[in-house]
Design an enzyme around this catalytic site. Structure first.
Site, PDB file in Angstrom:
ATOM      1  CB  SER A 278      -8.479  -5.287  -2.845  1.00 48.42           C
ATOM      2  OG  SER A 278      -9.216  -4.330  -3.127  1.00 48.42           O
TER       3      SER A 278
ATOM      4  CD1 TRP B 296       7.122   6.698  -2.897  1.00 51.25           C
ATOM      5  CD2 TRP B 296       6.469   7.033  -5.145  1.00 51.25           C
ATOM      6  NE1 TRP B 296       8.451   6.794  -3.749  1.00 51.25           N
ATOM      7  CE2 TRP B 296       8.098   6.964  -4.947  1.00 51.25           C
ATOM      8  CE3 TRP B 296       6.119   7.163  -6.474  1.00 51.25           C
ATOM      9  CZ2 TRP B 296       8.687   6.963  -6.311  1.00 51.25           C
ATOM     10  CZ3 TRP B 296       6.884   7.446  -7.387  1.00 51.25           C
ATOM     11  CH2 TRP B 296       8.716   7.255  -7.388  1.00 51.25           C
TER      12      TRP B 296
ATOM     13  CG  ASP C  23      -2.091   0.860   1.107  1.00 49.97           C
ATOM     14  OD1 ASP C  23      -2.325   1.322   0.054  1.00 49.97           O
ATOM     15  OD2 ASP C  23      -2.467   1.278   2.050  1.00 49.97           O
TER      16      ASP C  23
ATOM     17  CB  ILE D 290      -6.715  -7.430   7.312  1.00 48.69           C
ATOM     18  CG1 ILE D 290      -6.159  -7.795   8.578  1.00 48.69           C
ATOM     19  CG2 ILE D 290      -6.919  -8.750   6.268  1.00 48.69           C
ATOM     20  CD1 ILE D 290      -4.627  -7.867   8.361  1.00 48.69           C
TER      21      ILE D 290
ATOM     22  CG  HIS E 185      -0.680   2.339  -9.302  1.00 47.03           C
ATOM     23  ND1 HIS E 185      -0.784   1.953  -8.124  1.00 47.03           N
ATOM     24  CD2 HIS E 185      -1.933   3.115  -9.625  1.00 47.03           C
ATOM     25  CE1 HIS E 185      -1.988   2.480  -7.598  1.00 47.03           C
ATOM     26  NE2 HIS E 185      -2.800   3.184  -8.371  1.00 47.03           N
TER      27      HIS E 185
ATOM     28  CG  LEU F  87       9.504 -16.770  -4.787  1.00 49.71           C
ATOM     29  CD1 LEU F  87       9.618 -16.944  -2.842  1.00 49.71           C
ATOM     30  CD2 LEU F  87       9.709 -15.499  -5.003  1.00 49.71           C
TER      31      LEU F  87
HETATM   32  C1  IPE Z   1      -5.187  -2.727   0.090  1.00 53.68           C
HETATM   33  O1  IPE Z   1      -5.038  -1.220  -0.271  1.00 53.68           O
HETATM   34  C2  IPE Z   1      -5.268  -3.153  -1.403  1.00 53.68           C
HETATM   35  C3  IPE Z   1      -3.883  -3.562  -2.164  1.00 53.68           C
HETATM   36  C4  IPE Z   1      -2.741  -2.993  -1.539  1.00 53.68           C
HETATM   37  C5  IPE Z   1      -3.925  -4.126  -3.232  1.00 53.68           C
HETATM   38  P1  IPE Z   1      -6.120  -0.285  -0.350  1.00 53.68           P
HETATM   39  O2  IPE Z   1      -5.538   0.827  -0.536  1.00 53.68           O
HETATM   40  O3  IPE Z   1      -7.262  -0.739  -1.391  1.00 53.68           O
HETATM   41  O4  IPE Z   1      -6.709  -0.415   1.162  1.00 53.68           O
HETATM   42  P2  IPE Z   1      -7.776   0.726   1.905  1.00 53.68           P
HETATM   43  O5  IPE Z   1      -8.743   0.886   0.815  1.00 53.68           O
HETATM   44  O6  IPE Z   1      -6.815   1.594   2.256  1.00 53.68           O
HETATM   45  O7  IPE Z   1      -8.421  -0.332   2.998  1.00 53.68           O
HETATM   46  C1  IPE Z   2      -1.658   0.419  -3.227  1.00 55.44           C
HETATM   47  O1  IPE Z   2      -1.562   1.600  -3.265  1.00 55.44           O
HETATM   48  C2  IPE Z   2      -1.901  -0.376  -4.693  1.00 55.44           C
HETATM   49  C3  IPE Z   2      -3.337  -0.665  -4.812  1.00 55.44           C
HETATM   50  C4  IPE Z   2      -4.236  -0.691  -4.045  1.00 55.44           C
HETATM   51  C5  IPE Z   2      -3.449  -1.378  -6.100  1.00 55.44           C
HETATM   52  P1  IPE Z   2      -2.674   2.971  -3.414  1.00 55.44           P
HETATM   53  O2  IPE Z   2      -3.058   3.173  -4.571  1.00 55.44           O
HETATM   54  O3  IPE Z   2      -3.649   2.378  -2.496  1.00 55.44           O
HETATM   55  O4  IPE Z   2      -1.883   3.941  -2.664  1.00 55.44           O
HETATM   56  P2  IPE Z   2      -2.462   4.786  -1.443  1.00 55.44           P
HETATM   57  O5  IPE Z   2      -2.930   4.214  -0.385  1.00 55.44           O
HETATM   58  O6  IPE Z   2      -3.553   5.845  -2.116  1.00 55.44           O
HETATM   59  O7  IPE Z   2      -1.371   5.961  -1.257  1.00 55.44           O
HETATM   60 MG    MG Z   3      -4.289   2.371  -0.410  1.00 55.47          MG
END
Ligand code: IPE
Ligand code: IPE
Ligand code: MG
Length: 243
Positions: free
Chosen positions: A61, A21, A16, A191, A33, A127
């Site tokens: 997700s 970033w 996350d 989670i 990303h 792995l």
């Molecule tokens: C969790 O991050 C999903 C992934 C890292 C793929 P999210 O950014 O979607 O989670 P929430 O919305 O903060 O709970």
């Molecule tokens: C996690 O980074 C990657 C995915 C959920 C696909 P985020 O896109 O959720 O990044 P933040 O949480 O907004 O910084």
């Molecule tokens: Mg996020």
């Protein structure tokens, strides 16, 4: 540096912080990303070198569809790009790629690419790299429950034969060692519908570091923290056997 070299067999990571970033750099979330993908490459190679047996990465997700459509498209395109670009080198490095999640939501082309990538690497003995896409912990439990229900309806098993072991054996990743350690980057303490059933006794490690900044030495920090934990699985510590 890893202080005590007990390497967990199965590490799962909630990657996350890509969006933040990018925002910190006044850039589009998609750039974050892409930077996240670089961190994935680095950590996969490092985990393989450490002889981690299974690495499970949460990439998309079942709730991430709620994001603006341009971000969803950017994420899916990046997944397709990575699948195409990395599969040969993963195969060369003896990595077995496995996708977990409900892939039926993807178009046929992408589903075929996934099947091809899995088939190509299925006999590799290094792995195991699980990538969770369109994955939800609740979906995983539900798909297992449906399989159990179907077996009962068909008369293959009785309701009493729906045991924890049998139920668990139809959950994603049941063929792999239990998840020892879950790492979440990005500073949130939740989670987010990642593994639920599978992390009943996993150690959880949270860090504020945003995923694109995650590095080998931060992975070491997580393993060191894991090694400092005492896992009791509901029992008591061995030294407490005095009465
Ligand atoms: C969790 O991050 C999903 C992934 C890292 C793929 P999210 O950014 O979607 O989670 P929430 O919305 O903060 O709970
Ligand atoms: C996690 O980074 C990657 C995915 C959920 C696909 P985020 O896109 O959720 O990044 P933040 O949480 O907004 O910084
Ligand atoms: Mg996020």
């Amino acid at each position: 540096m890893i202080q005590k070299r007990y390497i967990p067999s199965h590490v799962a990571i909630i990657m996350d912080g890509n969006g933040r970033w990018a925002q910190q750099r006044n850039q589009l979330r998609a750039i974050g990303h892409r930077a996240g993908l670089k961190a994935v490459r680095k950590i996969v190679a490092y985990a393989a070198g450490l002889k981690v047996k299974v690495l499970t990465l949460y990439a998309f997700s079942s709730e991430n569809w709620k994001r603006p459509s341009n971000e969803v498209s950017a994420l899916i395109s990046l997944f397709i790009y990575a699948l195409n670009k990395e599969i040969k080198s993963l195969n060369k490095n003896n990595v077995r790629l496995n996708i977990i999640g409900d892939i039926s939501r993807f178009n046929e082309n992408l589903q075929n690419m996934i099947i091809h990538a899995q088939n190509l690497t299925k006999n590799n003995s290094g792995l195991v790299l699980n990538i969770a896409v369109n994955y939800g912990g609740r979906w995983d439990i539900l798909q297992s429950a449906k399989k159990m229900a179907m077996q009962v309806i068909k008369g293959e098993i009785t309701i009493d034969e729906v045991t924890e072991d049998r139920f668990g054996s139809t959950m994603c990743m049941s063929e792999f060692p239990e998840v020892d350690l879950v790492i979440r980057t990005g500073g949130e303490y939740r989670i987010s519908n990642f593994l639920l059933w599978q992390i009943a006794y996993s150690e959880l490690y949270f860090t504020d570091i945003l995923w694109p900044d995650f590095s080998q030495s931060l992975f070491d920090d997580a393993i060191n923290a894991f090694n400092a934990r005492e896992r009791r699985f509901g029992g008591i510590h061995n030294k407490e056997h005095s009465c």
